[in-house]
Structure formats: C-alpha cells, structure tokens
Scaffold this motif. Structure first.
Motif, PDB file in Angstrom:
ATOM      1  N   LYS A   1       0.825  -1.213   0.000  1.00  0.00           N
ATOM      2  CA  LYS A   1       0.000   0.000   0.000  1.00  0.00           C
ATOM      3  C   LYS A   1       0.857   1.261   0.000  1.00  0.00           C
ATOM      4  CE  LYS A   1      -3.827  -2.370   2.299  1.00  0.00           C
ATOM      5  NZ  LYS A   1      -4.750  -2.417   3.450  1.00  0.00           N
ATOM      6  N   HIS A   2       1.943   1.223  -0.770  1.00  0.00           N
ATOM      7  CA  HIS A   2       2.816   2.370  -1.021  1.00  0.00           C
ATOM      8  C   HIS A   2       3.725   2.723   0.167  1.00  0.00           C
ATOM      9  CE1 HIS A   2       3.745   5.393  -4.019  1.00  0.00           C
ATOM     10  NE2 HIS A   2       3.735   6.341  -3.120  1.00  0.00           N
TER      11      HIS A   2
ATOM     12  N   ASP B   1       0.859   3.656  -5.066  1.00  0.00           N
ATOM     13  CA  ASP B   1      -0.096   4.750  -5.219  1.00  0.00           C
ATOM     14  C   ASP B   1       0.225   5.458  -6.526  1.00  0.00           C
ATOM     15  OD1 ASP B   1      -1.641   7.042  -5.156  1.00  0.00           O
ATOM     16  OD2 ASP B   1      -1.203   7.521  -3.063  1.00  0.00           O
TER      17      ASP B   1
ATOM     18  N   ARG C   1      -6.384   3.050  -7.575  1.00  0.00           N
ATOM     19  CA  ARG C   1      -5.336   3.918  -7.031  1.00  0.00           C
ATOM     20  C   ARG C   1      -4.096   3.127  -6.652  1.00  0.00           C
ATOM     21  NH1 ARG C   1      -3.557   5.709  -2.140  1.00  0.00           N
ATOM     22  NH2 ARG C   1      -5.077   4.423  -1.027  1.00  0.00           N
ATOM     23  N   LEU C   2      -4.284   2.007  -5.941  1.00  0.00           N
ATOM     24  CA  LEU C   2      -3.157   1.140  -5.626  1.00  0.00           C
ATOM     25  C   LEU C   2      -2.995   0.152  -6.764  1.00  0.00           C
ATOM     26  CD1 LEU C   2      -3.563   0.461  -1.806  1.00  0.00           C
ATOM     27  CD2 LEU C   2      -1.755   1.757  -2.941  1.00  0.00           C
TER      28      LEU C   2
END
Length: 222
Positions: free
Chosen positions: A10-11, A35, A56-57
């Motif tokens: 998740k970035h 991201d 987005r992810l």
C-alpha cells in the motif's frame, strides 16, 4: 538485464525506491501496490514508463531510457476474485511493456503482475496467470516475455509449474522467502515466469517497510 520487483504494501515502502535502485543498479523496476497518484517521474537513472489507472493502488514500471525504447504499453484486466468484487476492486492486474534494446535492436516484453489475494482459490490465480501470459504474448508474437511480481502463490507450486510449462514458460523462484509478515503465510510469493529468457537467478533482497521483500532478477535473452 537486471529487473527488481517489489510489492510496496500500500505504497508504504515507496521512500525506499531511490536507495534500492542506487544499491542494486537495475535496468527495469516493476512495482505492485503503488499509489499511482504519487509516483516520481524518475527513480535513480530509471524513468517512469507507465502505471495502471483503474485503481489507485496499482502497478508501475520504470526502465532505463538510454537502454530501451518503448514500443507498446498495455494494462490488462483479469478474472476477479470475490475480494476484488466486494472489498477493493482491482481492475488491472498486469502492466505489460513491449520494448526493444537500443544497441541490439532486439524486442522483448516485460510485465509487472499482481495476482488475486490469498482469499481467492489457487485455481483462480492459475486462471489469471494463464490469461496474463496469453495477453502478453499477443503484444508481440515470438518475443521473449518476462513477467515478475506478486503471484500470491505460496504453496502447491507443482500445479502452478505444470500450468506455466503447458504454456511453454519457465517458472523461477527466488533464493529465499519473500513474504514474512505472518509466519503461517511465509513463502515464495514474488517470482518470475518467462519464455525466451535465460534466468540466471533471482535474489531476495533485505526486508524494508513492506511485508514483501524485493527480488532482483538477472536474465539474458536466449
């Protein structure tokens, strides 16, 4: 050719990328769980080639533009798991790039891949992998293909290996476990499938802020 693949969780591990590239000098960087709204244009000597747009992810791929010229980019949707449909839809699970080496003129395809999570069945992930390889082959018939990423496939790899070999591909694991967050789920999640490449080896790199360890793939076009 040196390729790093890294699931950023998740970035969270995005701040490690410059140091990672500086330490291991890859020619291509393939990312998962990135991201896509917060990506730099360059990381070290690598330039952002493309990223997915549907969620987005997603996925991203960086490469050395003084070594490769990009001919085509394709984002690929795959069969969705229940997790994808109900919780966090992941519309694009493959980012494929067809390019050629500037010096030799040889064409090749490299892809960043992220399979459905562990809540899905292995049979679904095998379906996704088969479909991904078929789509990548359509990008350039006869070209070498290297697909790296998070396959979410820690056990029963003999079934996966059979599926990959039926498509004429090789499956290559790294030299150590790549997922370490939960002891019961530890295993080789991140690896490579390829055709037309000789994979010299896949080294598992040190743990960072992600629950996945990055891998470094060293490969030559056959």
């Amino acid at each position: 050719m040196r390729v790093i693949s890294y699931n950023l969780r998740k970035h969270r591990a995005a701040t490690e990328l410059a140091e990672l590239v500086g330490a291991h000098d890859p020619d291509i960087l393939c990312l998962q769980e990135v991201d896509t709204t917060d990506l730099p244009e360059t990381v070290g000597g690598l330039s952002l080639i493309s990223s997915t747009k549907g969620n987005r992810l997603g996925l991203a791929l960086f490469a050395r533009t003084n070594m490769f010229r990009v001919d085509d980019v394709r984002t690929i949707e795959l069969k969705k798991s229940l997790h994808d449909r109900v919780l966090k839809p992941a519309h694009e699970r493959v980012l494929g790039v067809r390019m050629h080496e500037i010096d030799s003129g040889r064409g090749l395809i490299v892809a960043s891949f992220h399979a459905a999570p562990l809540t899905a069945l292995n049979s679904l992930r095998r379906n996704q992998i088969r479909a991904a390889l078929d789509e990548l082959e359509d990008m350039g018939r006869g070209l070498p293909v290297l697909m790296v990423g998070d396959y979410n496939y820690p056990v029963f790899k003999e079934n996966l290996g059979a599926t990959v070999r039926e498509h004429g591909y090789a499956l290559t694991l790294s030299d150590d476990h790549t997922y370490t967050r939960y002891r019961v789920f530890r295993g080789h999640y991140d690896f490579a499938t390829s055709v037309g490449f000789h994979v010299d080896g896949i080294r598992t790199l040190p743990q960072g802020d992600s629950d996945h360890r990055p891998i470094l793939v060293t490969a030559d076009v056959d």
